[in-house]
Structure formats: structure tokens, C-alpha cells
Scaffold this motif. Sequence first.
Motif, PDB file in Angstrom:
ATOM      1  N   LEU A 487       0.840  -1.204   0.000  1.00 37.96           N
ATOM      2  CA  LEU A 487       0.000   0.000   0.000  1.00 37.96           C
ATOM      3  C   LEU A 487       0.873   1.252   0.000  1.00 37.96           C
ATOM      4  CD1 LEU A 487      -3.078   0.955   0.454  1.00 37.96           C
ATOM      5  CD2 LEU A 487      -2.303   1.420   2.764  1.00 37.96           C
ATOM      6  N   LEU A 492       0.320   7.116   4.130  1.00 36.13           N
ATOM      7  CA  LEU A 492       0.733   5.865   4.741  1.00 36.13           C
ATOM      8  C   LEU A 492       1.325   4.913   3.711  1.00 36.13           C
ATOM      9  CD1 LEU A 492      -2.143   4.666   7.111  1.00 36.13           C
ATOM     10  CD2 LEU A 492       0.101   5.490   7.790  1.00 36.13           C
ATOM     11  N   ALA A 494       2.324   0.561   3.547  1.00 37.48           N
ATOM     12  CA  ALA A 494       2.396  -0.725   4.239  1.00 37.48           C
ATOM     13  C   ALA A 494       3.318  -1.624   3.443  1.00 37.48           C
ATOM     14  CB  ALA A 494       1.012  -1.344   4.353  1.00 37.48           C
ATOM     15  N   SER A 496       5.788  -5.471   3.719  1.00 39.59           N
ATOM     16  CA  SER A 496       5.936  -6.711   4.451  1.00 39.59           C
ATOM     17  C   SER A 496       7.253  -7.344   4.060  1.00 39.59           C
ATOM     18  CB  SER A 496       4.761  -7.608   4.049  1.00 39.59           C
ATOM     19  OG  SER A 496       4.727  -8.733   4.848  1.00 39.59           O
ATOM     20  N   GLN A 521       5.496  -7.070   9.237  1.00 41.36           N
ATOM     21  CA  GLN A 521       4.754  -6.070   8.496  1.00 41.36           C
ATOM     22  C   GLN A 521       4.853  -4.712   9.176  1.00 41.36           C
ATOM     23  OE1 GLN A 521       0.394  -5.631   6.597  1.00 41.36           O
ATOM     24  NE2 GLN A 521       0.631  -5.151   8.753  1.00 41.36           N
ATOM     25  N   VAL A 523       3.640  -0.651   9.012  1.00 39.47           N
ATOM     26  CA  VAL A 523       2.869   0.438   8.416  1.00 39.47           C
ATOM     27  C   VAL A 523       3.586   1.710   8.850  1.00 39.47           C
ATOM     28  CG1 VAL A 523       0.642   1.603   8.269  1.00 39.47           C
ATOM     29  CG2 VAL A 523       0.730  -0.882   8.574  1.00 39.47           C
ATOM     30  N   ILE A 535       4.193   3.297  12.368  1.00 36.38           N
ATOM     31  CA  ILE A 535       2.914   3.377  13.064  1.00 36.38           C
ATOM     32  C   ILE A 535       2.572   2.002  13.626  1.00 36.38           C
ATOM     33  CG2 ILE A 535       0.434   3.803  12.743  1.00 36.38           C
ATOM     34  CD1 ILE A 535       2.080   6.302  12.462  1.00 36.38           C
ATOM     35  N   SER A 536       2.857   0.986  12.803  1.00 39.34           N
ATOM     36  CA  SER A 536       2.525  -0.370  13.235  1.00 39.34           C
ATOM     37  C   SER A 536       3.641  -1.318  12.849  1.00 39.34           C
ATOM     38  CB  SER A 536       1.214  -0.801  12.577  1.00 39.34           C
ATOM     39  OG  SER A 536       1.115  -2.215  12.554  1.00 39.34           O
ATOM     40  N   ASP A 537       3.991  -2.204  13.770  1.00 43.42           N
ATOM     41  CA  ASP A 537       5.043  -3.194  13.541  1.00 43.42           C
ATOM     42  C   ASP A 537       4.514  -4.521  14.059  1.00 43.42           C
ATOM     43  OD1 ASP A 537       7.281  -4.818  13.593  1.00 43.42           O
ATOM     44  OD2 ASP A 537       8.474  -3.540  14.920  1.00 43.42           O
TER      45      ASP A 537
ATOM     46  N   SER B  44      -5.690  -2.934  -2.926  1.00 41.44           N
ATOM     47  CA  SER B  44      -4.574  -3.497  -3.669  1.00 41.44           C
ATOM     48  C   SER B  44      -4.203  -4.852  -3.080  1.00 41.44           C
ATOM     49  CB  SER B  44      -3.370  -2.555  -3.619  1.00 41.44           C
ATOM     50  OG  SER B  44      -2.972  -2.361  -2.278  1.00 41.44           O
ATOM     51  N   GLN B  78      -3.765  -5.545  15.212  1.00 38.15           N
ATOM     52  CA  GLN B  78      -3.620  -4.271  15.923  1.00 38.15           C
ATOM     53  C   GLN B  78      -4.672  -3.308  15.374  1.00 38.15           C
ATOM     54  OE1 GLN B  78       0.327  -2.766  15.136  1.00 38.15           O
ATOM     55  NE2 GLN B  78       1.356  -4.419  16.276  1.00 38.15           N
ATOM     56  N   PHE B  88      -8.374   6.755   6.999  1.00 39.85           N
ATOM     57  CA  PHE B  88      -9.190   5.615   6.575  1.00 39.85           C
ATOM     58  C   PHE B  88     -10.578   5.647   7.203  1.00 39.85           C
ATOM     59  CE2 PHE B  88      -4.719   4.247   6.761  1.00 39.85           C
ATOM     60  CZ  PHE B  88      -4.502   4.193   5.401  1.00 39.85           C
ATOM     61  N   LEU B  96      -1.876  -9.840  10.749  1.00 35.83           N
ATOM     62  CA  LEU B  96      -0.820 -10.685  10.179  1.00 35.83           C
ATOM     63  C   LEU B  96      -1.198 -12.139  10.467  1.00 35.83           C
ATOM     64  CD1 LEU B  96       1.918 -11.109   8.845  1.00 35.83           C
ATOM     65  CD2 LEU B  96       3.025 -10.531  10.992  1.00 35.83           C
ATOM     66  N   SER B 113      -0.700 -10.562   5.131  1.00 36.07           N
ATOM     67  CA  SER B 113      -0.961  -9.395   5.958  1.00 36.07           C
ATOM     68  C   SER B 113      -1.997  -8.511   5.294  1.00 36.07           C
ATOM     69  CB  SER B 113       0.321  -8.622   6.246  1.00 36.07           C
ATOM     70  OG  SER B 113       1.154  -8.598   5.126  1.00 36.07           O
ATOM     71  N   SER B 129      -5.668  -3.309   1.823  1.00 39.95           N
ATOM     72  CA  SER B 129      -4.496  -3.856   1.158  1.00 39.95           C
ATOM     73  C   SER B 129      -4.253  -5.249   1.696  1.00 39.95           C
ATOM     74  CB  SER B 129      -3.278  -2.947   1.343  1.00 39.95           C
ATOM     75  OG  SER B 129      -2.513  -3.373   2.428  1.00 39.95           O
ATOM     76  N   ARG B 131      -1.548  -8.686   1.285  1.00 41.98           N
ATOM     77  CA  ARG B 131      -0.318  -9.230   0.747  1.00 41.98           C
ATOM     78  C   ARG B 131      -0.207 -10.680   1.202  1.00 41.98           C
ATOM     79  NH1 ARG B 131       3.243 -11.857   3.795  1.00 41.98           N
ATOM     80  NH2 ARG B 131       5.282 -12.038   2.869  1.00 41.98           N
TER      81      ARG B 131
END
Lengths: 653, 136
Positions: A487, A492, A494, A496, A521, A523, A535-537, B44, B78, B88, B96, B113, B129, B131
Motif C-alpha cells: 500500500l 501511509l 504498508a 511486508s 509487516q 505500516v 505506526i505499526s510493527d 490493492s 492491531q 481511513f 498478520l 498481511s 491492502s 499481501r
Amino acid sequence: MRGRFNERRDVRDMRSKNRFIRLGGAHDPDILPTRLDDDDQEPSFQVRVNRQSVNTINRQLGAGGSGMQRMTGGGQNKFTTQNRKVDHRSRIQQQAIAADGGVRKDVVMVFQIKVKHGGTYGLSWIVKQLGSRVEDFKPILPEVDQQNNASFYVKDAEQAESIMMLSNRIRHKETNTALRMWKNEVVAPWRRLSAADVELLNAVIDSRYNGEARALDLAEFSADKRLTGFMFRLTSNNVMLHVLDRIDECYGHLTALSLKSNKLDSLDCTSMLLWATKFVKVLDLSSNEIRKMDQVAKLKGLPVEMVFLEGNPLCDEFTRSSDYLSAVHNIFPRVNMLDGNAVTPILTGVDPLDVGIEPLYRPSYFGDQPQVKELIEGFLLRFYEIYDGDNPLMDRKKLADAYHDEESMFTLTLQNFSNASGKSWKYHPEECFHAYIRQSHNLKQLDKWDTRRAERVHVGAMSIVVALAKLPKTSHLKDSFTLDVSLVTSTLMAFSLSGLFEDGPGVRSGDVPELKYFNRQFVVAPRDASSLVIISDMLFISSLHPPRLEKFKKLQEKAAKNALAPSTSQTMPIVSAVVDVNLTQPPPPIAQMPINGEPDNETKLEMIKQFSQQSGMKPDWSEKCLQDSNWNFEQAGQNFLVARATIPADAFV
Amino acid sequence: MSSLDIEKIDRKTCEDAMQLIRLYYEVIDRRRERLGFMYAEGASLVWNGNSVNGSQAIGKFLTEIPDTQHEVISVDVQRFSPLAAAPFGGDAMTALIAGGVIIDGIYHSFTQSMLLMRDPLSEKSMILSDRFRYVD
């Protein structure tokens, strides 16, 4: 067997592999007794070739001699010229095997693959399954033997190896069993042609090809004046296999083939045509010795529209022409002309078998913006440099800058993958396992941590780096990384990352720790024009059973090979994933990142230079190609490959 | 954020996510005709390195892959903070997932994810999104 190859080491390697397979198969009473241990047991071939079809004998020769006695006297086929030839060939094999050192030059060693209970699955099903997974799969002489096992030969050791990788991995839905396969290196049931023979054959084949009509006329092949005095009949396996190799090599776009008047009674070898060409619409098999429609069925899959079968004994099997036609349509549903008579085909239009093909496994996907790739790669490089530091407790705290002060989150899960039969591989060392599992936020194991959620969800940079610092020391293998950018918006991104790593105290201290799999992943949002903030892990880790690790590596190799294959048509080729979302609230106060638009001029010049080097085109043509592809290097490369034939010669340096 | 807040948010997030993920794998394994409806219009997908854009194209792409049977062994989730989720529509999650999949008869381990958002108008959660990648 000794001295059959020039490189003796290779022989030894293969031997030891054979031995390994034997050991593996020793647990299976169904497999072992049917196979000859070709390099230990002195072969005592008492070949009594009685009224056996050529197939049966090939099978016996390929599989070894142990089943031979059982076979004698059981056949019903007439004693044909082919049998005599096979008899002769079996003597060659005896000589080849018995002679210690003095091996005949015309012996070909191949790999025989057997599929347990293959008869139950059906040859065409097996071949289709393997064909869709093994690159350039060309099984030679596929058949089902007396033990109901399917077998076929492949020439290439590497291919045999990759077929074996699929053993126990393909499931047959109806029987709910996995395909079990084993391989053996054997003497091929055909002889090697001499270089002079090959040259002569090629000259004859080439002269019989009509390029305009894309037609190859091999009618009365052995009667060709240039071949007189030689034994070049298409009934010989080696001649037919060579013809098919030649078609594969030079005439893959063939649409018409005549094998008229060649005394063919078996199409076992001819079935290799399925792998050599996919466009045969006109097929002339008339005036041969084909007795059963089963033989013709071995060519099922070719898009034949016009077929000639007259003058074969099989035609006498049918008393009614409608039965004859329906038998033909069973094999070639598109036939509209049978023996010169117009008939109504039962299938027209696109082949329904073409749908449901799995898309290729491809390498990392970055989208079409080189800046995004650069930005993310730079970010990850710095991240893992710090993350993999010698002293996690201190080093990982430096990562605080990478996370958003308040809005960021980190969670992890550890769950070991299991294999097809549900078994998983233990995570070593145990202390690492415990460090992770204490933190694991796996919803599938919710009952274990339902009341301790806050310990496993880390919010805000400071809390996150404290958690990271407590995790085991790691070392990530950058060569194993695959990065997918899924993304990209103006606010933002994203992406992976997956790959392999080692962990625990053994890392970098001389021990060889086990490799583990991870998928992480992120973000991220742009912090400023050149840096990102997380922001996100989310981190997932699993042990990898050694055979699985091998498969992981194979898959990466496959991805690299598929990198340049053209994209499947229905997907939009490399489009940026910019999303339009209706904003109901103002966007967060995070700076906009310049990730849209073209690269700067300096980057452009460098891209042109590289593209020119790789494509061999002059810089101005390279520039045009890049421009047409919106400066997406990869896309430009694909476009170039597709259009290469139409690019004028003066475009190249 | 206090740990009480974290617990509260996490509980709700896990409930929402489990429901969505269960539904997703049910749809992809058995009701593929509904796949297109699970993705946001501009979504996507990167599937084993193949990129597909737009809910319609994604629905078509996934419908055409051979039959699948997923077995999920791990789900992590999360929920974005309101600030991070603002672009959003104010509510977004990221998940994940790991497990095994039998595809066209062959067994692979996979990870997947997703970024999920809730459409503020319809209140429906959609995949923004996605993946997916084999491990082996």
C-alpha cells in the motif's frame, strides 16, 4: 556400472543418492521389492522376451529385472518386429551393465520416476499435476506398470530432483492421499545416436519441414533416400525421441504433422509430442499399425482439428462410423475433419482447461515508484543494522526514533509451521522460544493470555523499544529477504518483509544456530521528506524444518527465474497502489512525502545508462522505452522483452 | 495509554478481527463469488509478488486461482490509533496471519498481511491492502 561416465565423482554422487533413496524406501514394503538395486546387485538378466509388448519390456528394463519372471508368458500381443528390437536392446543393456569398465558409448543413463499407485490417479492427472509445477517437464514414456505404479523417465538430474521435491506434497482429492514418488537412475530403453546420425537425421527432418505451412511431413520416413542403409525407423525409440527433440528445439510452433506409413504400432514415444508443441491442428497417423484407440489417446491434449487414422488396424474395431467418430472425439474433441470427411466437432472456442492456472511465484514487489523502493530499503537497512546489534538491550533502544512517540504499536506472534501431515519442528534454542512465546499475541491461542493482554501489546516508542530490547539477539540474512510493498498513499505505506534469521546466544560466536523464518509487516508514515516513522510493527516467527528450509530456498530461486516472465494478462501491470479514501476527519499532522511523480533528472540519466547497458539499445531508444513505462525500470524491461522482435536494428548499439 | 485502555481496545479488536478473518477464509475457500465484496473499491493485492488493483480485478484474480483450503495457525491484529486511522475513515486494523494452504492439491505454508478499514457510511469492514506469500 563403473566407468560409465567420464566424471567418476558424479557417478559416486549419484550412487550415494540412490542408496539414500533406497534407505528411505526401505520402510515401504510395497516399493522396495519391485526395484532393482542397480549398482550393488550384480544384474543377472535372464531376459526372456516372450510375446511382450514393447511397453512391458521397456518397463521391465527400466525398473530392473526382479519382476521379470512374473511377466513371462502373460502377454497377449503378437511377436512384432519391435519385440525383436527390444530383445536386441536388452542385450545392449546387459552388456552395458555387466561390462565392468568397457561400457558401450550408445548407452543413455536417465532417471526413472515412479509414482506409487499411479494407476489409481491416472497418468494424465499425474502428468498434469507435475507439468503445472515442474518447469520444462517432459516425461518420457509415461505408463502404468503391473504393480499399478506409474512411471516415466526424465533426462535431467536437476529436473528429477525437483520432481522428487514434490513427493508427498501433491494431494489427490478423490482418494485423499498424497502422491508418493521415488526415483532411480537407470539405463534408458533407447540408445544414444552418434553425432553423425544426429546430423543426418536433422538434415532429413529439416528438409521435410515446410515453414510457410508450419507443417512437418515425416511420411515413410525410413524410405527417405538419404537414410538408405541406415536403420532409421520411427519405430525405434531413439529415432522417434530425436525427431521430437528436434521439433521441440526448432519447430515448436508446428501446426501440421504427418507420421503416415511408418509402421508405428505404439505411440508411447510419440506422446512426447505433447511437450514439444502445443499447436498441432492437423495430424496424419494413417497407414500405420496402431491397433487400439488407447494409443491415439496418448496424444490427448493436442488441439487437433483434422486427423487421419485410416489404414490402421484400430479402424476395424468399429462397426459403426458413429462409434468411431465418438471415440475420436473423446480424444480430440475439436476434430472437424476425420479421414478427409467433414464432421461436427464437440468442442469449439477457448479450451476450458486453460483457466485455474496458478499465477507465477514472483520476487519482491515494490510498485512502480523507484523512490518508494529506495526509501523503504534504506529504512529497513538501518532498522536491521540496529536491531541485529551485538547488545540488544542497549542497541535496540536506539530504535525509539524509528517509532512514532505515541501512536505506534508493536506485537509479535510465534507459531511453528506444521507440514502437510500436521507435524511441526521444535524451536531451538528453548530460551529464545520462551522469550518470544511470552509475548506471542496469537489470537488462535487467546485462552493462554486473555487476562494479560497489556503485557503483549506495546504502544508508543518507549514501551516498544523496551519490549524489543528483551527479545533474543538476532542476525538476519539479508540475502533471504523478500519485500512486498502492498500500500502506498500520500499519508501511509504498508510493506511486508520476510526471510530468514538466526537467534540466541550462539549467534556470531562460532556455533551454527538454526535458521528461522520471519515475516514482519510495517505500516509507516512519512516523518519528513526523507524519513519514515513506524505506526505499526507486527512480527511473526516460526521454526523451519530443514526440508522446508530447502523448499524455501528453491522457491526463492524460482522467484528469481520468474522475475522477467511477463505478467499474467488480467492483472494490471505494476500499477501504484494509490488509494482514494473519503476523508471524514482531517489527515494526521504528518508531513507529506514526495513519493509521487517522476524521478529527478540525475536519476533518469542513470536509469537510461543502465537500461541501455542491459537492453543493448541506444540511449535515445532506452529513454523512450523508460518514458513509455513511466520510468518504471522493471516495467520498461518487460515491455522491451515483449517488443524486442519489432524494434528496428538501428535502435541497438 | 493506560494498560486498562490497552486491554479494553485489544479485546474488542481481537473479537472484530477473528470474525472478519474467519469469514475471509471461508469465502476464499468456499464462496469465491463473494470475494470482490470484501475488498474496498481501490484496494490493492500483492499475491506471491503479483500485483492486482481494484476490488473487481482482485475478485476476478482470486476466483481464478486453483481451489484452496486454508488452515490458519496464527493471527495477530492491531487497531490503529484514531489519529493514525483518520485517513481511513477513523477505524482501521492491521492483521498478520500465518498457516498452511492446500492449493490445487499442494501444501504450502503462507503468511498474509492485511489492512482493514471500516467504511464510515456502511459500517462495513473492507480489506484495503492484502499481501499473500508462500513460505515454501
